[in-house]
Design an enzyme around this catalytic site. Structure first.
Site, PDB file in Angstrom:
ATOM      1  N   GLY A 263      15.846 -43.679  23.186  1.00 38.48           N
ATOM      2  CA  GLY A 263      15.332 -42.373  23.573  1.00 38.48           C
ATOM      3  C   GLY A 263      15.600 -41.309  22.528  1.00 38.48           C
ATOM      4  O   GLY A 263      15.049 -40.205  22.595  1.00 38.48           O
ATOM      5  N   ARG A 264      16.470 -41.641  21.590  1.00 38.66           N
ATOM      6  CA  ARG A 264      16.754 -40.660  20.530  1.00 38.66           C
ATOM      7  C   ARG A 264      17.139 -41.360  19.240  1.00 38.66           C
ATOM      8  O   ARG A 264      17.912 -40.829  18.440  1.00 38.66           O
ATOM      9  CB  ARG A 264      17.862 -39.731  20.962  1.00 38.66           C
ATOM     10  CG  ARG A 264      19.108 -40.466  21.402  1.00 38.66           C
ATOM     11  CD  ARG A 264      20.255 -39.550  21.329  1.00 38.66           C
ATOM     12  NE  ARG A 264      21.440 -40.158  21.904  1.00 38.66           N
ATOM     13  CZ  ARG A 264      22.616 -39.595  21.848  1.00 38.66           C
ATOM     14  NH1 ARG A 264      22.759 -38.445  21.245  1.00 38.66           N
ATOM     15  NH2 ARG A 264      23.653 -40.175  22.385  1.00 38.66           N
TER      16      ARG A 264
ATOM     17  N   ASP B  76      16.215 -34.778  25.068  1.00 32.95           N
ATOM     18  CA  ASP B  76      15.602 -34.054  23.953  1.00 32.95           C
ATOM     19  C   ASP B  76      15.508 -34.895  22.686  1.00 32.95           C
ATOM     20  O   ASP B  76      14.983 -34.438  21.672  1.00 32.95           O
ATOM     21  CB  ASP B  76      16.375 -32.757  23.671  1.00 32.95           C
ATOM     22  CG  ASP B  76      17.823 -33.016  23.271  1.00 32.95           C
ATOM     23  OD1 ASP B  76      18.221 -34.197  23.199  1.00 32.95           O
ATOM     24  OD2 ASP B  76      18.552 -32.036  23.023  1.00 32.95           O
TER      25      ASP B  76
ATOM     26  N   ARG C 272      22.854 -45.056  11.317  1.00 34.13           N
ATOM     27  CA  ARG C 272      23.699 -46.169  11.761  1.00 34.13           C
ATOM     28  C   ARG C 272      23.204 -47.465  11.149  1.00 34.13           C
ATOM     29  O   ARG C 272      21.996 -47.706  11.062  1.00 34.13           O
ATOM     30  CB  ARG C 272      23.638 -46.228  13.282  1.00 34.13           C
ATOM     31  CG  ARG C 272      24.422 -47.351  13.889  1.00 34.13           C
ATOM     32  CD  ARG C 272      24.726 -47.072  15.339  1.00 34.13           C
ATOM     33  NE  ARG C 272      23.557 -47.184  16.205  1.00 34.13           N
ATOM     34  CZ  ARG C 272      23.613 -46.992  17.536  1.00 34.13           C
ATOM     35  NH1 ARG C 272      24.743 -46.666  18.113  1.00 34.13           N
ATOM     36  NH2 ARG C 272      22.525 -47.109  18.264  1.00 34.13           N
TER      37      ARG C 272
ATOM     38  N   ARG D 151      20.476 -55.901  22.276  1.00 37.62           N
ATOM     39  CA  ARG D 151      21.505 -55.717  23.290  1.00 37.62           C
ATOM     40  C   ARG D 151      21.296 -56.706  24.427  1.00 37.62           C
ATOM     41  O   ARG D 151      20.206 -57.290  24.551  1.00 37.62           O
ATOM     42  CB  ARG D 151      21.399 -54.290  23.851  1.00 37.62           C
ATOM     43  CG  ARG D 151      21.387 -53.228  22.764  1.00 37.62           C
ATOM     44  CD  ARG D 151      20.454 -52.063  23.132  1.00 37.62           C
ATOM     45  NE  ARG D 151      20.269 -51.152  21.992  1.00 37.62           N
ATOM     46  CZ  ARG D 151      21.029 -50.107  21.732  1.00 37.62           C
ATOM     47  NH1 ARG D 151      22.006 -49.806  22.546  1.00 37.62           N
ATOM     48  NH2 ARG D 151      20.820 -49.353  20.667  1.00 37.62           N
TER      49      ARG D 151
ATOM     50  N   ASP E 150      23.482 -52.143  28.056  1.00 35.51           N
ATOM     51  CA  ASP E 150      22.676 -51.672  26.923  1.00 35.51           C
ATOM     52  C   ASP E 150      23.576 -51.285  25.744  1.00 35.51           C
ATOM     53  O   ASP E 150      23.074 -51.024  24.642  1.00 35.51           O
ATOM     54  CB  ASP E 150      21.796 -50.480  27.331  1.00 35.51           C
ATOM     55  CG  ASP E 150      22.584 -49.371  27.995  1.00 35.51           C
ATOM     56  OD1 ASP E 150      23.299 -49.647  28.973  1.00 35.51           O
ATOM     57  OD2 ASP E 150      22.508 -48.225  27.532  1.00 35.51           O
ATOM     58  N   ASN E 151      24.881 -51.245  25.965  1.00 32.65           N
ATOM     59  CA  ASN E 151      25.809 -50.941  24.871  1.00 32.65           C
ATOM     60  C   ASN E 151      26.604 -52.173  24.478  1.00 32.65           C
ATOM     61  O   ASN E 151      27.735 -52.075  24.011  1.00 32.65           O
ATOM     62  CB  ASN E 151      26.758 -49.815  25.289  1.00 32.65           C
ATOM     63  CG  ASN E 151      26.034 -48.492  25.453  1.00 32.65           C
ATOM     64  OD1 ASN E 151      24.970 -48.287  24.870  1.00 32.65           O
ATOM     65  ND2 ASN E 151      26.590 -47.596  26.245  1.00 32.65           N
TER      66      ASN E 151
ATOM     67  N   ASP F 264      27.764 -48.071  19.939  1.00 33.47           N
ATOM     68  CA  ASP F 264      27.669 -46.854  20.758  1.00 33.47           C
ATOM     69  C   ASP F 264      29.021 -46.234  21.069  1.00 33.47           C
ATOM     70  O   ASP F 264      29.615 -46.470  22.113  1.00 33.47           O
ATOM     71  CB  ASP F 264      26.876 -47.123  22.040  1.00 33.47           C
ATOM     72  CG  ASP F 264      25.444 -46.639  21.873  1.00 33.47           C
ATOM     73  OD1 ASP F 264      25.066 -46.360  20.717  1.00 33.47           O
ATOM     74  OD2 ASP F 264      24.721 -46.525  22.867  1.00 33.47           O
TER      75      ASP F 264
HETATM   76  P1  AMP Z   1      23.830 -43.884  25.458  1.00 31.88           P
HETATM   77  O1  AMP Z   1      24.598 -43.174  26.530  1.00 31.88           O
HETATM   78  O2  AMP Z   1      23.851 -43.183  24.131  1.00 31.88           O
HETATM   79  O3  AMP Z   1      24.146 -45.330  25.347  1.00 31.88           O
HETATM   80  O4  AMP Z   1      22.309 -43.784  25.923  1.00 31.88           O
HETATM   81  C1  AMP Z   1      21.804 -44.350  27.101  1.00 31.88           C
HETATM   82  C2  AMP Z   1      20.319 -44.147  27.157  1.00 31.88           C
HETATM   83  O5  AMP Z   1      19.996 -42.744  27.201  1.00 31.88           O
HETATM   84  C3  AMP Z   1      19.548 -44.683  25.965  1.00 31.88           C
HETATM   85  O6  AMP Z   1      18.302 -45.132  26.412  1.00 31.88           O
HETATM   86  C4  AMP Z   1      19.407 -43.485  25.075  1.00 31.88           C
HETATM   87  O7  AMP Z   1      18.325 -43.599  24.185  1.00 31.88           O
HETATM   88  C5  AMP Z   1      19.183 -42.388  26.105  1.00 31.88           C
HETATM   89  N1  AMP Z   1      19.586 -41.073  25.596  1.00 31.88           N
HETATM   90  C6  AMP Z   1      20.846 -40.634  25.390  1.00 31.88           C
HETATM   91  N2  AMP Z   1      20.833 -39.369  24.925  1.00 31.88           N
HETATM   92  C7  AMP Z   1      19.535 -38.997  24.824  1.00 31.88           C
HETATM   93  C8  AMP Z   1      18.869 -37.794  24.408  1.00 31.88           C
HETATM   94  N3  AMP Z   1      19.545 -36.720  24.004  1.00 31.88           N
HETATM   95  N4  AMP Z   1      17.532 -37.790  24.442  1.00 31.88           N
HETATM   96  C9  AMP Z   1      16.839 -38.863  24.853  1.00 31.88           C
HETATM   97  N5  AMP Z   1      17.406 -39.999  25.261  1.00 31.88           N
HETATM   98  C10 AMP Z   1      18.741 -40.074  25.244  1.00 31.88           C
HETATM   99 MG    MG Z   2      23.574 -46.776  24.256  1.00 33.45          MG
END
Ligand code: AMP
Ligand code: MG
Length: 482
Positions: free
Chosen positions: A90-91, A123, A174, A181, A250-251, A260
């Site tokens: 998502g980012r 975002d 990264r 995953r 997913d991590n 992550d």
């Molecule tokens: P994470 O907590 O970083 O492992 O992210 C979990 C999920 O949320 C993943 O699909 C990320 O891509 C999404 N995600 C985390 N932060 C954002 C952000 N600021 N904008 C869009 N997607 C996000």
């Molecule tokens: Mg993640």
């Protein structure tokens, strides 16, 4: 000289449903905060070229380098036990893959590079603090010798991101063995897309576990390899006192690398129930629960892969159970041989370890420094190790420790120090470096990175970096900042 990156993008060649092809979203003012020159060289990239304006533009997402095929990867995942069939990058944007000087293929990914079709409400951006935090901790893990993704660069965006407050935006570059995953398998399993599962398994085998391809049942051999890699990885976390904080599926990588770094932390005082993450209210991902959680995650991987193990569902389940049963002995072997090195024992001794940790928890002892105290006392049989709390409390254990060491060829103090870091990314040091960086002072960040790059050797003049936090310095909670 223009920047040349010799990309070879195998993931981009997988079918369209594996990813969404799109470029990073340009930012207002790209700036290079830091380039990891050593890693750049190891990847066959030119650090001088990358440290100029073109490098800043690449690492901020404003310039897609020649040969890159930017994409966001699709994946699903169990988050705190609950399945979400669609997460995905998502980012983050995978720029592409390069083959390093060691012949290994690695992903180069921008994190914080703008919205993608997987962004949901987010975002697509990252704030400076969490970017530098991942930079510090992932590089520290690499220097400790623990499989991990790496940080190639941190770039500033010249834009604000809005969390509870406006924060300066940043992008992390990264580097990973891959970004596949457990959740990537779950994504296709949830859609009943067995053909994609098979392609993904073949891809993961070719990229990470080629020997599994020689097995009579390659997907099952892949699964066994992942079980083994995760068991050994989590054993290393437990040995060094690392709490991942968000062990969602997913991590959790198929390569066996740590990935992550959100609300992660290193233990100061030892306690198995330690939780730092502000979002882990139930303590699901507490320090002592990590092996159990890894096993739970691997059970989810088995479920996703079942159709690949055997045509008959009952047979597939039986094969999966048998393979997952290898987790516990693999973890125990890795953990106890590691503990034998840390305690300077000629052979693994689970009871001595259990009693050491029980005393340490009782005495509220510093995890890292207690092992160094044993190392300091190891070579002199008359020395009393400077363990935390009352020496009388430790005396019977120390007698048993000395006896265990005398019962065979035991590692000496120097060998013990090589198994016990003097420097870990202590939470308060990380916080201090990040808050200085937010004030525009990157020196504490640079110094901390330098100290952590050589964690097992005592560095004169750096005593403060080995000191546990004082009461007012204690970090009680960590935040993922997403
Ligand atoms: P994470 O907590 O970083 O492992 O992210 C979990 C999920 O949320 C993943 O699909 C990320 O891509 C999404 N995600 C985390 N932060 C954002 C952000 N600021 N904008 C869009 N997607 C996000
Ligand atoms: Mg993640």
């Amino acid at each position: 000289m223009p920047v040349a990156i010799p990309f070879d993008n195998s993931y981009a060649r997988l079918p369209a449903r594996f990813h969404a092809k799109l470029a990073p979203t340009p930012v207002a003012r790209p700036g290079l905060i830091r380039l990891n020159r050593g890693l750049a060289e190891a990847l066959g990239l030119d650090p001088d070229a990358l440290s100029g304006p073109e490098g800043a533009a690449i690492f901020a997402g404003n310039l897609v380098p020649e040969g890159a095929e930017p994409l966001a990867q699709a994946y699903a995942g169990h988050q705190f036990g609950h399945f979400n069939p669609q997460l995905g990058d998502g980012r983050a944007i995978l720029l592409g893959e390069v083959i390093g000087a060691d012949g290994m293929r690695r992903d180069i990914q921008l994190k914080g590079s703008g919205r993608t079709p997987f962004s949901r409400g987010g975002d697509g951006r990252a704030a400076l603090g969490p970017v530098l935090r991942e930079y510090i901790v992932s590089e520290a893990m690499a220097a400790l010798g623990i499989p991990t993704t790496r940080a190639l660069a941190a770039a500033s965006t010249g834009e604000w991101v809005f969390r509870e407050e406006p924060l300066p935006g940043a992008v992390l570059t990264r580097v990973a063995a891959s970004h596949i995953r457990i959740g990537t398998f779950e994504y296709f399993a949830a859609r009943g897309d067995v053909e994609a599962l098979r392609l993904l398994a073949d891809y993961a085998i070719a990229r990470h576990w080629p020997q599994a391809g020689q097995d009579p049942n390659p997907p099952l051999a892949l699964y066994r390899a992942v079980v083994g890699a995760q068991a050994r990885l989590v054993a290393q976390w437990m040995l060094v006192g690392f709490i991942h904080g968000v062990m969602n599926t997913d991590n959790c990588t198929i390569s066996g690398e740590t990935i992550d770094y959100g609300p992660c932390a290193f233990l100061d005082e030892y306690h198995p129930d330690a939780v730092y993450s502000s979002i882990d209210h139930a303590g699901r991902y507490a320090f002592g629960r990590q092996p159990q959680i890894a096993q739970w995650n691997l059970a989810r991987l088995a479920e996703a892969m079942l159709p690949l193990f055997a045509e008959d569902a009952q047979q597939a389940i039986a094969l999966a159970k048998e393979a997952l049963a290898e987790f516990a002995p693999t973890f125990a072997a890795a953990y106890h041989s590691g503990m034998a090195r840390k305690l300077g024992l000629p052979r693994p001794d689970p009871e001595l370890v259990r009693d050491f940790l029980a005393l340490l928890a009782e005495q509220r002892g510093d995890y890292t420094n207690s092992f160094r105290a044993l190392a300091a006392a190891a070579d002199d049989p008359a020395a009393v190790p400077a363990l935390p709390g009352a020496p009388e409390a430790w005396a019977p254990w120390v007698v048993r420790w000395r006896a265990a060491r005398a019962s065979g060829q035991a590692p000496d103090g120097a060998a013990m120090r090589a198994a016990n870091p003097a420097y870990i990314p202590r939470n308060h040091l990380v916080e201090q470096a990040l808050s200085a960086a937010l004030q525009g002072d990157l020196r504490p960040f640079e110094t901390l990175l330098q100290v952590l790059s050589d964690p097992y050797r005592e560095q004169p003049g750096r005593e403060a970096f080995a000191r546990p936090p004082q009461r007012h310095e204690r970090v009680l909670q960590t935040f993922c900042g997403t």
